[in-house]
Design an enzyme around this catalytic site. Structure first.
Site, PDB file in Angstrom:
ATOM      1  N   LYS A 111       0.848  -1.198   0.000  1.00 34.09           N
ATOM      2  CA  LYS A 111       0.000   0.000   0.000  1.00 34.09           C
ATOM      3  C   LYS A 111       0.884   1.248   0.000  1.00 34.09           C
ATOM      4  CE  LYS A 111      -4.002   1.866   2.554  1.00 34.09           C
ATOM      5  NZ  LYS A 111      -4.887   1.611   3.705  1.00 34.09           N
ATOM      6  N   SER A 170      -9.726   1.462   2.686  1.00 32.37           N
ATOM      7  CA  SER A 170      -8.875   2.236   1.809  1.00 32.37           C
ATOM      8  C   SER A 170      -7.790   1.425   1.100  1.00 32.37           C
ATOM      9  CB  SER A 170      -8.215   3.360   2.611  1.00 32.37           C
ATOM     10  OG  SER A 170      -7.392   2.817   3.631  1.00 32.37           O
ATOM     11  N   SER A 190      -9.808  -0.915   6.919  1.00 33.65           N
ATOM     12  CA  SER A 190      -9.267  -0.735   5.565  1.00 33.65           C
ATOM     13  C   SER A 190      -8.544  -1.919   4.951  1.00 33.65           C
ATOM     14  CB  SER A 190      -8.329   0.468   5.539  1.00 33.65           C
ATOM     15  OG  SER A 190      -9.086   1.636   5.419  1.00 33.65           O
TER      16      SER A 190
HETATM   17  N1  GLN Z   1     -13.098   3.375   6.163  1.00 31.81           N
HETATM   18  C1  GLN Z   1     -12.574   3.833   7.408  1.00 31.81           C
HETATM   19  C2  GLN Z   1     -12.349   5.315   7.384  1.00 31.81           C
HETATM   20  O1  GLN Z   1     -12.644   5.888   6.385  1.00 31.81           O
HETATM   21  C3  GLN Z   1     -11.342   3.081   7.766  1.00 31.81           C
HETATM   22  C4  GLN Z   1     -10.126   3.604   7.143  1.00 31.81           C
HETATM   23  C5  GLN Z   1      -8.929   2.795   7.471  1.00 31.81           C
HETATM   24  O2  GLN Z   1      -9.018   1.741   8.095  1.00 31.81           O
HETATM   25  N2  GLN Z   1      -7.792   3.326   7.116  1.00 31.81           N
HETATM   26  O3  GLN Z   1     -11.915   5.893   8.327  1.00 31.81           O
END
Ligand code: GLN
Length: 465
Positions: free
Chosen positions: A64, A139, A163
């Site tokens: 990532k 994400s 994410s």
């Molecule tokens: N979807 C969640 C957010 O928008 C989690 C994001 C993540 O785990 N980095 O905060």
């Protein structure tokens, strides 16, 4: 079998037996990734490092784009870091390389890991490999889609509120978020430091176990990493699993889409048939999980992102004064979701409101942690769907943050309480993947992975193609 169909551990064994070469492996995945139409990678490696022995010999990894790989661009999916070159390797990358792992490229992501669909990337959205009109989740959407599309056998992501697990579910692959502190965060660009944890995405539990065993463990560069011993997960998982008790938190999952609930119900029946016990558990504070997460995540994000000021690194927009440089750089460099979170985060930390919002959220977090730990004294695991709905269409939730945040209802509690959780592919609903999440006790990845490994083999969840 084609090279790209092989699991990571199979690649390593074939290389060791001399059946395929490291170069053949790299070229096969490189070819697949560079011709992908899913927008999975932001940067591809320019070449392969010299071959090394090790537990991960010759296995290509997708990383990532918020985990530093020395000499490669690290954008975090943001314009503000569009040309930032990582000056050092994250600890997990150093460990991967030392065991012979190969970096294939840096995967696309929501800007600074804020999002659930990959639509908030400054480099364009990633597409779901099962339907290009749909999102891959986020994400870590680039990592999950790349694994599902056989562009790389294993990928790393980061998981602050889901994410790694949610995109794994949306793309039909496995995704593990380990216990907070299990993997060093040194070299992971911070979003919300008390929740962030590096996670692993793969098509088989064995690849997750093997990778975890290499990258986990204490690191003097991250004081929150734990001295807890790291067992040889890839061997342990093959031992008998035994019958487990799984707790279903009814009040948490009741708001879920019906098609997911039905598939989840069928999964519970399969688990029972395999001999496991399913019981109902009560989590009285379930409705506070998401708001508590949001307040804490945004507060920490606003503080962590203060460093992007146009002075030290990344984008710089010129101006007459330091204030003007900072203002213009941040205005132009950050996308709308990141700005929204910085503003909310700054607000909940501001004088006069700090106690009312941030202070309260911290106290609720303690209650949540205690209630989950108590539940996990009665049951071995907590089981829920990973996400409350199927992969949605591009554009469907992008303009409505509240609808987007609902993606995280089942995943944030593991981060709030620091618990390990894995998303297991549940099969298909109308041709689209869905996943269920199994959460375990802190530091007990051993049992969690063993359980998942046995389900993969006995429960009909194998992704062997
Ligand atoms: N979807 C969640 C957010 O928008 C989690 C994001 C993540 O785990 N980095 O905060």
């Amino acid at each position: 079998m084609e090279i790209v169909n092989l699991f990571g551990w199979e690649i390593k064994e074939k290389i060791e037996r001399g059946e395929i070469s490291e170069k053949e492996v790299f070229d096969a995945f490189y070819e697949r990734a560079s011709s992908s139409s899913l927008n999975t990678f932001i940067t591809l490696a320019e070449g392969r490092e010299e071959k090394k022995e090790g537990k991960l010999r010759g296995i290509p990894f997708g990383i990532k784009d918020n985990i530093l790989v020395r000499g490669m661009k690290n954008t975090c999916g943001s314009k503000i870091l569009h040309d930032f070159i990582a000056p050092y390797d994250a600890t997990c990358i150093e460990r991967l390389k030392k065991e012979g792992g190969v970096i294939l490229g840096k995967t696309n992501m929501d800007e600074f890991a804020m999002g659930s669909s990959n639509e908030y990337s400054a480099f364009g959205p990633v597409k779901n490999p099962f339907d290009p009109e749909r999102v891959p989740g986020g994400s870590s959407g680039g990592s999950a889609a790349a694994v599902a599309n056989l562009e790389v056998p294993i990928a790393l992501g980061s998981d602050t509120g889901g994410s790694v697990r949610q995109p794994a579910a949306f793309c039909g692959v496995f995704g593990l978020k380990p216990t907070y502190g299990r993997i060093s965060r040194y070299g992971l660009v911070a979003f919300a430091s008390s929740l962030d944890q590096i996670g692993i995405i793969a098509r088989t539990v064995k690849d997750i176990a093997l990778t975890l065993e290499v990258i986990a463990g204490y690191d003097p560069m991250d004081s929150t990493s734990s001295p807890e011993g790291v067992p040889p997960y890839s061997k342990i998982i093959e031992e008998p699993c035994g019958y487990k008790t799984l707790g279903v938190p009814e009040e948490l999952i009741s708001g879920c889409d019906e098609e997911i609930l039905n598939a989840f119900q069928r999964t519970l029946e399969i688990l029972q048939r395999l001999g496991h016990k399913i019981v109902r558990i009560t989590l009285p504070h379930a409705k506070y999980y998401l708001p508590t997460y949001e307040i804490i995540a945004m507060a920490e994000a606003s503080s962590n992102l203060a460093r992007y000021d146009g002075v030290r690194y990344g984008l710089r927009v010129e101006g007459e004064s330091a204030e003007e440089i900072i203002e213009k750089t941040r205005m132009r460099g950050f996308g709308p979701e990141v700005k929204r979170r910085i503003m909310v985060g700054t607000y909940v930390l501001s004088k006069g409101y700090r106690e009312e919002y941030y202070g309260k959220a911290q106290r609720v977090r303690t209650i949540i942690k205690e209630e989950l730990e108590e539940a996990l004294r009665e049951v071995d695991f907590i089981i829920t769907p990973t996400a409350p709905f199927l992969p949605f269409k591009l554009g469907e939730r992008k303009e409505d943050p509240i609808k987007m945040y609902l993606s995280d209802v089942f995943t944030v509690f593991a981060n709030l309480a620091g618990l390990p959780a894995i998303s297991i592919p549940g099969g298909r609903i109308n041709g689209l993947p869905w996943g269920f999440q199994v959460t375990g006790r802190a530091w007990d990845e051993e049992n969690l992975l063993t359980f998942a490994y046995h389900l993969e083999r006995e429960g009909g969840w194998s992704l062997r193609q």
